[in-house]
Motif scaffolding. Structure first.
Motif, PDB file in Angstrom:
ATOM      1  N   UNK A 172       0.806  -1.220   0.000  1.00 45.97           N
ATOM      2  CA  UNK A 172       0.000   0.000   0.000  1.00 45.97           C
ATOM      3  C   UNK A 172       0.843   1.275   0.000  1.00 45.97           C
ATOM      4  N   UNK A 173       2.005   1.234   0.638  1.00 47.19           N
ATOM      5  CA  UNK A 173       2.846   2.436   0.717  1.00 47.19           C
ATOM      6  C   UNK A 173       3.537   2.743  -0.610  1.00 47.19           C
ATOM      7  N   UNK A 174       3.578   1.771  -1.502  1.00 46.95           N
ATOM      8  CA  UNK A 174       4.204   1.971  -2.814  1.00 46.95           C
ATOM      9  C   UNK A 174       3.180   2.551  -3.778  1.00 46.95           C
ATOM     10  N   UNK A 175       3.587   3.521  -4.567  1.00 41.03           N
ATOM     11  CA  UNK A 175       2.645   4.145  -5.507  1.00 41.03           C
ATOM     12  C   UNK A 175       3.408   4.679  -6.709  1.00 41.03           C
ATOM     13  N   UNK A 176       3.341   3.968  -7.810  1.00 41.88           N
ATOM     14  CA  UNK A 176       3.981   4.394  -9.047  1.00 41.88           C
ATOM     15  C   UNK A 176       2.969   4.283 -10.177  1.00 41.88           C
ATOM     16  N   UNK A 177       3.173   5.028 -11.264  1.00 46.79           N
ATOM     17  CA  UNK A 177       2.255   4.909 -12.410  1.00 46.79           C
ATOM     18  C   UNK A 177       2.182   3.475 -12.945  1.00 46.79           C
ATOM     19  N   UNK A 178       3.327   2.789 -12.950  1.00 50.74           N
ATOM     20  CA  UNK A 178       3.351   1.420 -13.464  1.00 50.74           C
ATOM     21  C   UNK A 178       2.521   0.486 -12.588  1.00 50.74           C
ATOM     22  N   UNK A 179       2.627   0.666 -11.276  1.00 46.43           N
ATOM     23  CA  UNK A 179       1.854  -0.161 -10.352  1.00 46.43           C
ATOM     24  C   UNK A 179       0.363   0.095 -10.546  1.00 46.43           C
ATOM     25  N   UNK A 180      -0.025   1.350 -10.637  1.00 44.55           N
ATOM     26  CA  UNK A 180      -1.440   1.679 -10.835  1.00 44.55           C
ATOM     27  C   UNK A 180      -1.954   1.111 -12.160  1.00 44.55           C
ATOM     28  N   UNK A 181      -1.155   1.240 -13.203  1.00 45.97           N
ATOM     29  CA  UNK A 181      -1.582   0.724 -14.505  1.00 45.97           C
ATOM     30  C   UNK A 181      -1.789  -0.794 -14.464  1.00 45.97           C
ATOM     31  N   UNK A 199      -9.500  -3.180  -7.447  1.00 47.24           N
ATOM     32  CA  UNK A 199     -10.310  -2.016  -7.067  1.00 47.24           C
ATOM     33  C   UNK A 199      -9.852  -1.429  -5.734  1.00 47.24           C
ATOM     34  N   UNK A 200      -9.639  -2.293  -4.760  1.00 45.58           N
ATOM     35  CA  UNK A 200      -9.207  -1.819  -3.439  1.00 45.58           C
ATOM     36  C   UNK A 200      -7.854  -1.128  -3.541  1.00 45.58           C
ATOM     37  N   UNK A 201      -6.934  -1.710  -4.303  1.00 42.43           N
ATOM     38  CA  UNK A 201      -5.616  -1.111  -4.452  1.00 42.43           C
ATOM     39  C   UNK A 201      -5.664   0.261  -5.095  1.00 42.43           C
ATOM     40  N   UNK A 202      -6.486   0.405  -6.130  1.00 40.76           N
ATOM     41  CA  UNK A 202      -6.616   1.702  -6.794  1.00 40.76           C
ATOM     42  C   UNK A 202      -7.324   2.714  -5.899  1.00 40.76           C
ATOM     43  N   UNK A 203      -8.370   2.259  -5.216  1.00 40.53           N
ATOM     44  CA  UNK A 203      -9.119   3.171  -4.348  1.00 40.53           C
ATOM     45  C   UNK A 203      -8.258   3.676  -3.204  1.00 40.53           C
ATOM     46  N   UNK A 204      -7.441   2.804  -2.647  1.00 44.01           N
ATOM     47  CA  UNK A 204      -6.552   3.202  -1.553  1.00 44.01           C
ATOM     48  C   UNK A 204      -5.620   4.314  -1.996  1.00 44.01           C
ATOM     49  N   UNK A 205      -5.253   4.282  -3.274  1.00 41.38           N
ATOM     50  CA  UNK A 205      -4.356   5.307  -3.822  1.00 41.38           C
ATOM     51  C   UNK A 205      -5.124   6.480  -4.420  1.00 41.38           C
TER      52      UNK A 205
END
Length: 273
Positions: A172-181, A199-205
């Motif tokens: 959850x603490x990691x957030x990069x464009x590649x991860x989101x994509x 969905x949960x991963x994207x919403x958290x970010x």
């Protein structure tokens, strides 16, 4: 008074013997393994290390299972266990043992295993790749993220599921464009649980690309808790009436789902008079 068959009353040799019986999911075997975890002594460590040298894949796997959570809630012998499991990964060939080793390393959160887990992620066996996903998902390293992104598109359902869960929640603490994509790509997965994890991963970010899929999920025939968690994380006001409608439908539903629904509704403030 404990019954003699309880783990605390059995000798180390007896517990090891029971651990080696039955199939992988045998309940009595896992009861014995948990008793060994709780015991967490040097002699249990030595017995587990001895199993790693067995010619039997099953015995090696059970040794790994014992090492993974030795000490239970009070982990012990971290260095020795890490050394043994990393060494095992370098020489092991049986997929089921590699899976157990990856899971065991996820309990240890062992940074020294990064390179061997990255290599394991390219194994031809889905079982081995699944183990790699477990081990990598707890490591705070860009290489781990990169490999999990690849595994999130794996042909095997279980590998994709754990890699997506790892990216979306455990990292959850990691957030990069590649991860989101990578998470967005999983919104089109055929498996609803994988879609939910994404969905949960994207919403958290707070990724806006999750808003419409969450709305659609809340209107679906079978609403999963993932959609509720994502709605809570995003906090979009348009979700509130959809959540209230879910509650008003009534009918049979799991108690956990009902409890989660009420908790999420409460986050959106007071209902209109």
């Amino acid at each position: 008074m404990n019954h003699p068959e309880h783990g605390e009353a059995r000798s180390l040799e007896e517990l090891i013997q029971v651990a080696l019986e039955g199939d992988e999911e045998d309940a009595r075997a896992w009861e014995a393994i948990r008793a060994l975890h709780a015991r967490g002594t040097r002699d249990v460590l030595d017995a587990a290390l001895g199993l790693l040298g067995s010619s039997s894949a099953k015995a090696r796997g059970r040794g790994v299972d014992i090492l993974g959570q030795l000490g239970a809630g009070n982990p012990v012998f971290q260095t020795e266990r890490g050394d043994a499991l990393v060494d095992l990964l370098r020489r092991e060939r049986e997929p089921e043992v590699l899976l157990s080793a990856g899971v065991a390393l996820s309990h240890l959160v062992e940074p020294r295993a990064l390179a061997v887990l990255v290599a394991l992620a390219g194994h031809p066996s889905a079982e081995a790749r699944y183990g790699a996903a477990h081990g990598l998902a707890v490591l705070d390293a860009p290489e781990a993220v990169e490999v999990l992104i690849r595994l999130s598109a794996d042909e095997d359902r279980d590998v994709r599921d754990w890699a997506t869960f790892g990216l979306g929640t455990l990292m959850e603490a990691r957030d990069t464009p590649e991860l989101r994509d990578a998470l967005v790509a999983r919104l089109g997965d055929e498996d609803p649980e994988i879609v939910g994890e994404a969905l949960v991963g994207l919403a958290t970010r707070k990724d806006a690309r999750a808003v419409e899929p969450v709305r659609a999920a809340l209107r679906g025939e079978r609403v999963m808790v993932y959609a509720l968690e994502a709605a809570a994380a995003l906090g979009d006001p348009s979700f509130h009436p959809l959540l209230l409608a879910l509650r008003d439908v009534g009918g049979p539903a799991e108690g956990y789902f009902r409890s989660a629904l009420e908790e999420v509704i409460s986050r959106f403030g007071q209902e209109p008079a």
